[in-house]
Design a protein around this motif. Structure first.
Motif, PDB file in Angstrom:
ATOM      1  N   LEU A 122       0.844  -1.188   0.000  1.00  0.00           N
ATOM      2  CA  LEU A 122       0.000   0.000   0.000  1.00  0.00           C
ATOM      3  C   LEU A 122       0.882   1.242   0.000  1.00  0.00           C
ATOM      4  N   ASP A 123       0.535   2.196  -0.841  1.00  0.00           N
ATOM      5  CA  ASP A 123       1.246   3.469  -0.839  1.00  0.00           C
ATOM      6  C   ASP A 123       0.570   4.443   0.126  1.00  0.00           C
ATOM      7  N   ILE A 124       1.381   5.200   0.823  1.00  0.00           N
ATOM      8  CA  ILE A 124       0.842   6.248   1.691  1.00  0.00           C
ATOM      9  C   ILE A 124       0.203   7.326   0.815  1.00  0.00           C
ATOM     10  N   PRO A 125      -1.004   7.778   1.142  1.00  0.00           N
ATOM     11  CA  PRO A 125      -1.663   8.808   0.310  1.00  0.00           C
ATOM     12  C   PRO A 125      -0.851  10.093   0.282  1.00  0.00           C
ATOM     13  N   PRO A 126      -0.885  10.809  -0.855  1.00  0.00           N
ATOM     14  CA  PRO A 126      -0.078  12.037  -0.971  1.00  0.00           C
ATOM     15  C   PRO A 126      -0.331  13.049   0.131  1.00  0.00           C
ATOM     16  N   GLY A 130       5.495  12.949   3.594  1.00  0.00           N
ATOM     17  CA  GLY A 130       6.339  13.983   4.171  1.00  0.00           C
ATOM     18  C   GLY A 130       6.540  13.784   5.659  1.00  0.00           C
ATOM     19  N   ALA A 131       7.188  14.737   6.282  1.00  0.00           N
ATOM     20  CA  ALA A 131       7.532  14.633   7.697  1.00  0.00           C
ATOM     21  C   ALA A 131       7.248  15.945   8.404  1.00  0.00           C
ATOM     22  N   ALA A 132       6.936  15.827   9.679  1.00  0.00           N
ATOM     23  CA  ALA A 132       6.723  16.998  10.533  1.00  0.00           C
ATOM     24  C   ALA A 132       7.954  17.224  11.394  1.00  0.00           C
ATOM     25  N   SER A 133       8.188  18.460  11.750  1.00  0.00           N
ATOM     26  CA  SER A 133       9.356  18.807  12.556  1.00  0.00           C
ATOM     27  C   SER A 133       9.110  18.472  14.023  1.00  0.00           C
ATOM     28  N   LEU A 134      10.153  17.945  14.676  1.00  0.00           N
ATOM     29  CA  LEU A 134      10.099  17.625  16.097  1.00  0.00           C
ATOM     30  C   LEU A 134      10.917  18.646  16.877  1.00  0.00           C
ATOM     31  N   PRO A 135      10.641  18.801  18.166  1.00  0.00           N
ATOM     32  CA  PRO A 135      11.492  19.667  18.992  1.00  0.00           C
ATOM     33  C   PRO A 135      12.947  19.209  18.946  1.00  0.00           C
ATOM     34  N   GLY A 136      13.844  20.123  18.744  1.00  0.00           N
ATOM     35  CA  GLY A 136      15.259  19.777  18.671  1.00  0.00           C
ATOM     36  C   GLY A 136      15.764  19.581  17.265  1.00  0.00           C
ATOM     37  N   GLY A 137      14.865  19.640  16.272  1.00  0.00           N
ATOM     38  CA  GLY A 137      15.309  19.575  14.889  1.00  0.00           C
ATOM     39  C   GLY A 137      15.068  18.263  14.178  1.00  0.00           C
ATOM     40  N   GLY A 138      14.446  17.289  14.811  1.00  0.00           N
ATOM     41  CA  GLY A 138      14.194  16.017  14.157  1.00  0.00           C
ATOM     42  C   GLY A 138      12.973  16.074  13.255  1.00  0.00           C
ATOM     43  N   TYR A 140       9.535  13.598  11.757  1.00  0.00           N
ATOM     44  CA  TYR A 140       8.730  12.400  12.006  1.00  0.00           C
ATOM     45  C   TYR A 140       7.667  12.298  10.923  1.00  0.00           C
ATOM     46  N   PRO A 141       7.444  11.075  10.385  1.00  0.00           N
ATOM     47  CA  PRO A 141       6.500  10.922   9.272  1.00  0.00           C
ATOM     48  C   PRO A 141       5.091  11.385   9.635  1.00  0.00           C
ATOM     49  N   VAL A 142       4.494  12.139   8.734  1.00  0.00           N
ATOM     50  CA  VAL A 142       3.139  12.639   8.955  1.00  0.00           C
ATOM     51  C   VAL A 142       2.151  11.481   9.041  1.00  0.00           C
ATOM     52  N   TYR A 143       2.374  10.428   8.245  1.00  0.00           N
ATOM     53  CA  TYR A 143       1.427   9.309   8.249  1.00  0.00           C
ATOM     54  C   TYR A 143       1.351   8.649   9.625  1.00  0.00           C
ATOM     55  N   ARG A 144       2.486   8.484  10.278  1.00  0.00           N
ATOM     56  CA  ARG A 144       2.475   7.871  11.613  1.00  0.00           C
ATOM     57  C   ARG A 144       1.756   8.775  12.621  1.00  0.00           C
ATOM     58  N   LEU A 145       1.897  10.083  12.475  1.00  0.00           N
ATOM     59  CA  LEU A 145       1.141  10.996  13.330  1.00  0.00           C
ATOM     60  C   LEU A 145      -0.357  10.856  13.065  1.00  0.00           C
ATOM     61  N   ALA A 146      -0.701  10.633  11.788  1.00  0.00           N
ATOM     62  CA  ALA A 146      -2.112  10.445  11.442  1.00  0.00           C
ATOM     63  C   ALA A 146      -2.662   9.171  12.071  1.00  0.00           C
ATOM     64  N   VAL A 147      -1.852   8.109  12.131  1.00  0.00           N
ATOM     65  CA  VAL A 147      -2.283   6.866  12.780  1.00  0.00           C
ATOM     66  C   VAL A 147      -2.590   7.128  14.255  1.00  0.00           C
TER      67      VAL A 147
END
Length: 306
Positions: A122-126, A130-138, A140-147
Protein backbone atom coordinates in the motif's frame (compact mmCIF):
# COMPACT_ATOMS: atom_id res chain seq x y z
CA UNK A 1 21.25 9.96 22.77
CA UNK A 2 19.67 13.06 21.22
CA UNK A 3 16.32 14.54 22.25
CA UNK A 4 14.79 14.26 18.73
CA UNK A 5 15.68 10.56 18.61
CA UNK A 6 14.12 9.92 22.00
CA UNK A 7 10.95 11.82 21.03
CA UNK A 8 10.80 9.80 17.82
CA UNK A 9 10.87 6.55 19.80
CA UNK A 10 8.13 7.85 22.12
CA UNK A 11 5.99 8.61 19.07
CA UNK A 12 6.77 5.19 17.61
CA UNK A 13 5.56 3.63 20.85
CA UNK A 14 2.36 5.69 20.77
CA UNK A 15 1.73 4.77 17.14
CA UNK A 16 2.25 1.08 17.90
CA UNK A 17 0.04 1.43 20.97
CA UNK A 18 -2.93 3.01 19.19
CA UNK A 19 -2.71 0.36 16.47
CA UNK A 20 -2.93 -2.27 19.21
CA UNK A 21 -5.86 -0.36 20.69
CA UNK A 22 -7.83 -0.65 17.45
CA UNK A 23 -7.35 -4.41 17.66
CA UNK A 24 -7.85 -4.74 21.40
CA UNK A 25 -10.95 -2.50 21.60
CA UNK A 26 -12.95 -4.78 19.35
CA UNK A 27 -11.58 -7.88 21.01
CA UNK A 28 -12.40 -6.69 24.52
CA UNK A 29 -15.92 -5.69 23.44
CA UNK A 30 -16.54 -9.15 22.00
CA UNK A 31 -15.01 -10.92 24.98
CA UNK A 32 -16.64 -8.66 27.56
CA UNK A 33 -20.15 -8.60 26.07
CA UNK A 34 -20.36 -12.11 24.62
CA UNK A 35 -17.91 -14.01 26.80
CA UNK A 36 -16.37 -15.35 23.59
CA UNK A 37 -12.71 -16.16 22.99
CA UNK A 38 -12.25 -15.16 19.35
CA UNK A 39 -8.90 -16.28 17.96
CA UNK A 40 -10.05 -15.27 14.47
CA UNK A 41 -9.88 -11.56 15.33
CA UNK A 42 -6.42 -11.36 13.78
CA UNK A 43 -7.86 -12.74 10.54
CA UNK A 44 -10.24 -9.77 10.40
CA UNK A 45 -7.19 -7.51 10.75
CA UNK A 46 -5.78 -9.30 7.69
CA UNK A 47 -9.07 -9.00 5.78
CA UNK A 48 -9.05 -5.24 6.28
CA UNK A 49 -5.47 -4.94 5.08
CA UNK A 50 -6.08 -7.02 1.93
CA UNK A 51 -9.34 -5.22 1.13
CA UNK A 52 -7.61 -1.85 1.43
CA UNK A 53 -4.65 -2.94 -0.69
CA UNK A 54 -6.82 -4.50 -3.41
CA UNK A 55 -9.24 -1.59 -3.71
CA UNK A 56 -6.45 1.00 -3.55
CA UNK A 57 -4.60 -0.83 -6.33
CA UNK A 58 -7.76 -1.02 -8.48
CA UNK A 59 -8.90 2.59 -7.97
CA UNK A 60 -5.70 4.43 -7.15
CA UNK A 61 -7.34 5.84 -4.00
CA UNK A 62 -6.10 4.95 -0.53
CA UNK A 63 -9.24 6.50 0.95
CA UNK A 64 -11.56 4.20 -1.01
CA UNK A 65 -9.37 1.33 0.13
CA UNK A 66 -9.73 2.47 3.74
CA UNK A 67 -13.52 2.55 3.41
CA UNK A 68 -13.41 -0.90 1.79
CA UNK A 69 -11.37 -2.25 4.70
CA UNK A 70 -14.04 -1.16 7.18
CA UNK A 71 -16.86 -2.56 5.06
CA UNK A 72 -15.13 -5.85 4.27
CA UNK A 73 -14.06 -6.56 7.84
CA UNK A 74 -17.48 -5.62 9.25
CA UNK A 75 -19.26 -7.81 6.68
CA UNK A 76 -16.89 -10.70 7.34
CA UNK A 77 -17.44 -10.29 11.07
CA UNK A 78 -21.23 -10.22 10.72
CA UNK A 79 -21.23 -13.30 8.46
CA UNK A 80 -19.06 -15.43 10.74
CA UNK A 81 -21.03 -14.30 13.79
CA UNK A 82 -24.30 -15.41 12.18
CA UNK A 83 -22.99 -18.63 10.64
CA UNK A 84 -20.47 -19.82 13.24
CA UNK A 85 -20.06 -17.75 16.39
CA UNK A 86 -23.77 -17.68 17.29
CA UNK A 87 -23.62 -21.42 17.90
CA UNK A 88 -20.76 -21.08 20.37
CA UNK A 89 -22.09 -18.70 23.04
CA UNK A 90 -23.34 -21.44 25.32
CA UNK A 91 -20.49 -23.81 24.55
CA UNK A 92 -17.33 -24.39 26.53
CA UNK A 93 -14.38 -22.04 25.94
CA UNK A 94 -12.42 -24.95 24.48
CA UNK A 95 -15.04 -25.31 21.75
CA UNK A 96 -14.78 -21.57 21.06
CA UNK A 97 -11.00 -21.79 20.79
CA UNK A 98 -11.13 -24.76 18.41
CA UNK A 99 -13.83 -23.23 16.21
CA UNK A 100 -12.20 -19.82 15.92
CA UNK A 101 -8.80 -21.44 15.31
CA UNK A 102 -10.43 -23.27 12.40
CA UNK A 103 -11.60 -19.88 11.13
CA UNK A 104 -7.97 -18.69 11.14
CA UNK A 105 -7.04 -21.54 8.81
CA UNK A 106 -10.05 -20.92 6.58
CA UNK A 107 -9.33 -17.20 6.27
CA UNK A 108 -5.62 -17.78 5.66
CA UNK A 109 -6.11 -20.36 2.92
CA UNK A 110 -9.02 -18.42 1.41
CA UNK A 111 -6.94 -15.24 1.25
CA UNK A 112 -4.03 -17.15 -0.26
CA UNK A 113 -6.38 -18.65 -2.86
CA UNK A 114 -7.81 -15.22 -3.81
CA UNK A 115 -4.68 -13.05 -3.66
CA UNK A 116 -1.84 -15.56 -3.97
CA UNK A 117 1.11 -16.08 -1.67
CA UNK A 118 2.99 -12.92 -2.60
CA UNK A 119 2.62 -9.83 -0.38
CA UNK A 120 0.75 -6.73 -1.50
CA UNK A 121 1.88 -3.18 -0.86
CA UNK A 122 0.00 0.00 0.00
CA UNK A 123 1.25 3.47 -0.84
CA UNK A 124 0.84 6.25 1.69
CA UNK A 125 -1.66 8.81 0.31
CA UNK A 126 -0.08 12.04 -0.97
CA UNK A 127 -1.93 14.06 1.67
CA UNK A 128 -0.05 12.22 4.42
CA UNK A 129 3.42 11.98 2.88
CA UNK A 130 6.34 13.98 4.17
CA UNK A 131 7.53 14.63 7.70
CA UNK A 132 6.72 17.00 10.53
CA UNK A 133 9.36 18.81 12.56
CA UNK A 134 10.10 17.63 16.10
CA UNK A 135 11.49 19.67 18.99
CA UNK A 136 15.26 19.78 18.67
CA UNK A 137 15.31 19.57 14.89
CA UNK A 138 14.19 16.02 14.16
CA UNK A 139 11.63 14.85 11.62
CA UNK A 140 8.73 12.40 12.01
CA UNK A 141 6.50 10.92 9.27
CA UNK A 142 3.14 12.64 8.95
CA UNK A 143 1.43 9.31 8.25
CA UNK A 144 2.48 7.87 11.61
CA UNK A 145 1.14 11.00 13.33
CA UNK A 146 -2.11 10.45 11.44
CA UNK A 147 -2.28 6.87 12.78
CA UNK A 148 -1.96 8.25 16.33
CA UNK A 149 -4.68 10.80 15.62
CA UNK A 150 -7.03 8.14 14.22
CA UNK A 151 -6.49 5.96 17.28
CA UNK A 152 -7.31 8.86 19.62
CA UNK A 153 -10.40 9.74 17.56
CA UNK A 154 -11.61 6.13 17.67
CA UNK A 155 -11.07 6.01 21.44
CA UNK A 156 -13.17 9.18 21.88
CA UNK A 157 -15.82 7.82 19.53
CA UNK A 158 -16.05 4.56 21.45
CA UNK A 159 -16.28 6.46 24.73
CA UNK A 160 -19.26 8.42 23.40
CA UNK A 161 -20.84 5.32 21.84
CA UNK A 162 -20.53 3.12 24.94
CA UNK A 163 -21.24 5.78 27.54
CA UNK A 164 -23.65 8.22 25.88
CA UNK A 165 -25.88 6.36 23.40
CA UNK A 166 -28.81 3.95 23.57
CA UNK A 167 -26.78 1.30 21.73
CA UNK A 168 -23.98 1.71 24.26
CA UNK A 169 -26.48 1.32 27.10
CA UNK A 170 -27.65 -1.95 25.56
CA UNK A 171 -24.08 -3.14 25.09
CA UNK A 172 -23.29 -2.43 28.75
CA UNK A 173 -26.51 -4.08 29.85
CA UNK A 174 -25.75 -7.10 27.68
CA UNK A 175 -22.39 -7.44 29.39
CA UNK A 176 -23.99 -7.32 32.84
CA UNK A 177 -27.17 -9.36 32.35
CA UNK A 178 -28.01 -10.61 28.87
CA UNK A 179 -31.10 -12.54 30.05
CA UNK A 180 -32.64 -9.41 31.56
CA UNK A 181 -32.27 -7.22 28.46
CA UNK A 182 -33.65 -10.08 26.39
CA UNK A 183 -36.69 -10.16 28.67
CA UNK A 184 -37.07 -6.39 28.18
CA UNK A 185 -37.47 -6.88 24.43
CA UNK A 186 -33.95 -6.24 23.13
CA UNK A 187 -33.03 -8.52 20.21
CA UNK A 188 -29.91 -10.17 21.63
CA UNK A 189 -28.98 -11.79 18.31
CA UNK A 190 -28.96 -8.46 16.47
CA UNK A 191 -27.10 -6.75 19.30
CA UNK A 192 -24.39 -9.40 19.27
CA UNK A 193 -24.06 -9.20 15.48
CA UNK A 194 -23.65 -5.41 15.69
CA UNK A 195 -21.02 -5.69 18.43
CA UNK A 196 -19.11 -8.34 16.51
CA UNK A 197 -19.27 -6.30 13.27
CA UNK A 198 -18.05 -3.20 15.14
CA UNK A 199 -15.12 -5.09 16.63
CA UNK A 200 -14.31 -6.57 13.22
CA UNK A 201 -14.42 -3.12 11.56
CA UNK A 202 -11.94 -1.75 14.11
CA UNK A 203 -9.61 -4.68 13.42
CA UNK A 204 -9.96 -4.07 9.67
CA UNK A 205 -9.16 -0.38 10.14
CA UNK A 206 -6.01 -1.31 12.07
CA UNK A 207 -4.96 -3.72 9.31
CA UNK A 208 -5.50 -1.12 6.59
CA UNK A 209 -3.49 1.57 8.36
CA UNK A 210 -0.66 -0.79 9.24
CA UNK A 211 -0.68 -2.08 5.65
CA UNK A 212 0.83 1.22 4.49
CA UNK A 213 3.75 0.74 6.90
CA UNK A 214 4.57 -2.89 6.11
CA UNK A 215 3.70 -5.51 3.52
CA UNK A 216 0.19 -6.97 3.41
CA UNK A 217 0.50 -10.74 3.63
CA UNK A 218 -1.24 -13.88 4.76
CA UNK A 219 -0.89 -14.48 8.51
CA UNK A 220 -0.08 -10.86 9.36
CA UNK A 221 -2.80 -10.74 12.02
CA UNK A 222 -1.65 -13.54 14.31
CA UNK A 223 1.36 -11.78 15.94
CA UNK A 224 -0.79 -8.70 16.57
CA UNK A 225 -3.55 -10.87 18.05
CA UNK A 226 -1.20 -12.17 20.74
CA UNK A 227 -0.30 -8.64 21.78
CA UNK A 228 -3.99 -7.64 21.71
CA UNK A 229 -4.77 -10.41 24.20
CA UNK A 230 -1.94 -9.14 26.41
CA UNK A 231 -3.48 -5.66 26.21
CA UNK A 232 -6.97 -6.74 27.30
CA UNK A 233 -5.55 -8.82 30.14
CA UNK A 234 -3.56 -5.81 31.37
CA UNK A 235 -6.41 -3.35 30.90
CA UNK A 236 -9.22 -5.57 32.17
CA UNK A 237 -11.60 -7.67 30.10
CA UNK A 238 -14.52 -5.62 28.78
CA UNK A 239 -12.95 -2.23 29.49
CA UNK A 240 -12.40 0.22 26.63
CA UNK A 241 -10.51 2.55 28.98
CA UNK A 242 -8.35 -0.36 30.07
CA UNK A 243 -7.72 -1.35 26.45
CA UNK A 244 -6.51 2.17 25.65
CA UNK A 245 -4.20 2.41 28.65
CA UNK A 246 -2.97 -1.15 28.22
CA UNK A 247 -2.25 -0.54 24.53
CA UNK A 248 -0.20 2.57 25.26
CA UNK A 249 1.72 0.78 28.03
CA UNK A 250 2.49 -2.18 25.77
CA UNK A 251 3.41 0.02 22.82
CA UNK A 252 5.79 2.20 24.82
CA UNK A 253 7.29 -0.76 26.70
CA UNK A 254 7.93 -2.70 23.49
CA UNK A 255 9.36 0.25 21.54
CA UNK A 256 11.44 1.87 24.26
CA UNK A 257 12.69 -1.51 25.46
CA UNK A 258 14.06 -2.37 22.03
CA UNK A 259 15.60 1.07 21.76
CA UNK A 260 17.05 1.62 25.24
CA UNK A 261 18.13 -1.81 26.49
CA UNK A 262 20.92 -2.36 23.93
CA UNK A 263 22.29 1.08 24.83
CA UNK A 264 22.18 0.30 28.54
CA UNK A 265 23.87 -3.09 28.16
CA UNK A 266 26.52 -1.48 25.95
CA UNK A 267 27.73 0.38 29.04
CA UNK A 268 28.95 -2.89 30.59
CA UNK A 269 29.18 -5.36 27.67
CA UNK A 270 30.75 -5.48 24.21
CA UNK A 271 28.51 -4.05 21.50
CA UNK A 272 27.62 -7.39 19.88
CA UNK A 273 26.65 -9.02 23.19
CA UNK A 274 24.77 -5.92 24.31
CA UNK A 275 22.65 -5.90 21.15
CA UNK A 276 21.74 -9.57 21.47
CA UNK A 277 20.98 -9.44 25.18
CA UNK A 278 19.04 -6.19 24.84
CA UNK A 279 16.88 -7.58 22.03
CA UNK A 280 16.20 -10.80 23.97
CA UNK A 281 15.17 -8.97 27.14
CA UNK A 282 13.12 -6.41 25.20
CA UNK A 283 10.97 -9.18 23.73
CA UNK A 284 10.16 -10.31 27.28
CA UNK A 285 9.35 -6.90 28.74
CA UNK A 286 5.65 -6.76 27.89
CA UNK A 287 5.08 -10.16 29.49
CA UNK A 288 7.01 -9.07 32.58
CA UNK A 289 4.82 -5.96 32.65
CA UNK A 290 1.69 -8.12 32.40
CA UNK A 291 2.87 -10.39 35.21
CA UNK A 292 3.63 -7.44 37.49
CA UNK A 293 0.24 -5.81 36.89
CA UNK A 294 -1.64 -9.07 37.43
CA UNK A 295 0.29 -9.70 40.65
CA UNK A 296 -1.25 -6.56 42.14
CA UNK A 297 -4.50 -6.34 40.13
CA UNK A 298 -5.47 -9.88 39.08
CA UNK A 299 -8.46 -8.68 37.05
CA UNK A 300 -6.55 -5.98 35.20
CA UNK A 301 -6.33 -2.23 35.61
CA UNK A 302 -10.00 -1.45 34.89
CA UNK A 303 -11.85 -4.74 35.18
CA UNK A 304 -15.51 -4.98 34.18
CA UNK A 305 -15.81 -1.31 33.27
CA UNK A 306 -16.35 0.14 29.82
Amino acid sequence: MSLPLFIEQILNGLQFGVMLFLMAAGLTLIFGVMGLINLAHGSLFMVGAFACAAVAAATGSFWLGLAASLAAAAMAGAVIEILVIRRLYERDHLDQVLATFALILIFSEGTRWVFGSFPLYLDIPPLLTGAASLPGGGQYPVYRLAVIAVGIAVALGLYVLIGRTRLGMRIRAGESDREMIGALGVDIGTLYTLVFALGAALAGLAGAMVGALQSVQVGMGEPVLILAFVVIVIGGIGSIKGALLGSILVGLTETLGRFLLPHLFALILPASEAAGMGAALASMLIYILMALILAFRPRGLFAAST
